[in-house]
Design a protein around this motif. Structure first.
Motif: not given
Length: 333
Positions: A205-212
């Motif tokens: 998935d995409i972690d929007l806080e870490q952009l990772a």
């Protein structure tokens, strides 16, 4: 009481409830408890060819980086046995499970090349595997790869493994084939003995806080089961392969639905991770009770009773039902 004994891939099982491929195969005491609670067989976690290759390359890079550090560097090579550069630990585990469990042990192989598949399949057979489960997943990222290209490549892998081993081979498929019955016919022609329907993919998935990218394990629920039921109901009587349902079996009723759709066995993972080995005893009791209440005295009598050929309204398994289903949902609102 309904007789739960069954024959899967030519193996005699005391129950159709099988522990599917999972990290649980690293815990011997847990596996023994699963067998004691009613597991008919155990599938080991997958041996990943690309992981073995990566480990081998990492070890070689470590050694090569020190070769020319000084004039005597070649005499300071680390001992090769300190590196795990093959399938040795997996094979040792397989041999241990065969000795300790007293039920069939199926090795799982997830490979990426015909040569790698056959090499490791031979090793698994020699280590005592009762059967081999091939985990097929070939993700198309090149626009030049057509569906036929990928399918023919997968069929070539199956043939290469079947030709090299004498133990039965079962193939674990994804649900994403555009013409599943045709591909399954190819799988059978390639010499496989069984199908596992379907693979569950743990996608990032995409972690929007870490952009990772993030990886999280999401366990299955019973809501995933109908996809398996639909496929097995369509394939039953249209293939000679034994079918295993994998994904979405959490209750005895779920297991009964899979059997009635055509499954020979059902593989359990998520419910065992959630509730422990006792899940086998609970599901076994619920399955026995449910089938007996319907009037079935054995799994053989129940198997495929609601498949496409046997269900009273075959259209229910087909797209004809789609509009009716949506209309019914609107009406219920």
């Amino acid at each position: 009481m309904t007789d739960l004994t069954t024959r899967w891939l030519g193996l005699e099982l005391k129950s159709p409830l099988v522990l599917g491929a999972s990290p649980l195969t690293d815990e011997l005491d847990t596996l023994k408890a699963c067998v004691q609670a009613g597991a008919g067989a155990v599938v080991m976690h997958s041996l990943f060819e690309e992981q073995l290759v990566a480990e081998q390359m990492a070890a070689h890079r470590f050694i090569d980086s020190r070769i020319n550090m000084d004039a005597e560097a070649r005499s300071f090579f680390p001992e090769s046995e300190i590196f795990e550069m093959g399938s040795g630990s997996y094979l040792q585990r397989l041999q241990q499970l065969k000795t300790e469990l007293g039920v069939p042990v199926i090795a799982s192989l997830n490979g990426i090349s015909p040569g790698g598949w056959t090499q490791h399949a031979k090793e698994l057979e020699q280590a005592g595997a009762d059967a081999i489960e091939l985990n097929l997943y070939d993700l198309a990222t090149d626009a030049g790869d057509t569906a036929d290209t990928l399918e023919q490549r997968q069929l070539a892998v199956i043939r290469s493994v079947v030709e090299q081993v004498s133990v039965p081979v079962s193939v674990k498929l994804s649900p994403f084939y555009s013409a599943l019955p045709a591909f399954v016919a190819g799988v059978e022609a390639a010499g496989a003995r069984g199908l596992v329907l379907f693979n569950r993919f743990y996608q990032p998935d995409i972690d929007l806080e870490q952009l990772a990218l993030s990886r999280e394990v999401v366990l299955s629920t019973s809501a995933e089961l109908p996809l398996r039921l639909h496929a097995m109901a369509r394939l039953y009587n249209r293939t000679g392969l034994d079918m295993a349902a994998s994904g979405g079996v959490h209750t005895g009723d779920d297991a009964a639905k899979a059997i009635l759709s055509g499954a020979t066995v059902v593989q359990l993972v998520s419910t065992v991770l959630q509730h422990g080995p006792a899940a086998f005893e609970r599901l076994g009791g619920e399955l026995t009770t449910r089938l007996a209440s319907i009037g079935y005295q054995s799994l053989q009598e129940a198997r495929g009773a609601l498949s496409l050929d046997n269900v009273p309204d075959a259209g229910t398994w087909e797209r004809l039902n789609y509009a009716r289903l949506l209309h019914g949902w609107q009406s219920s609102r």
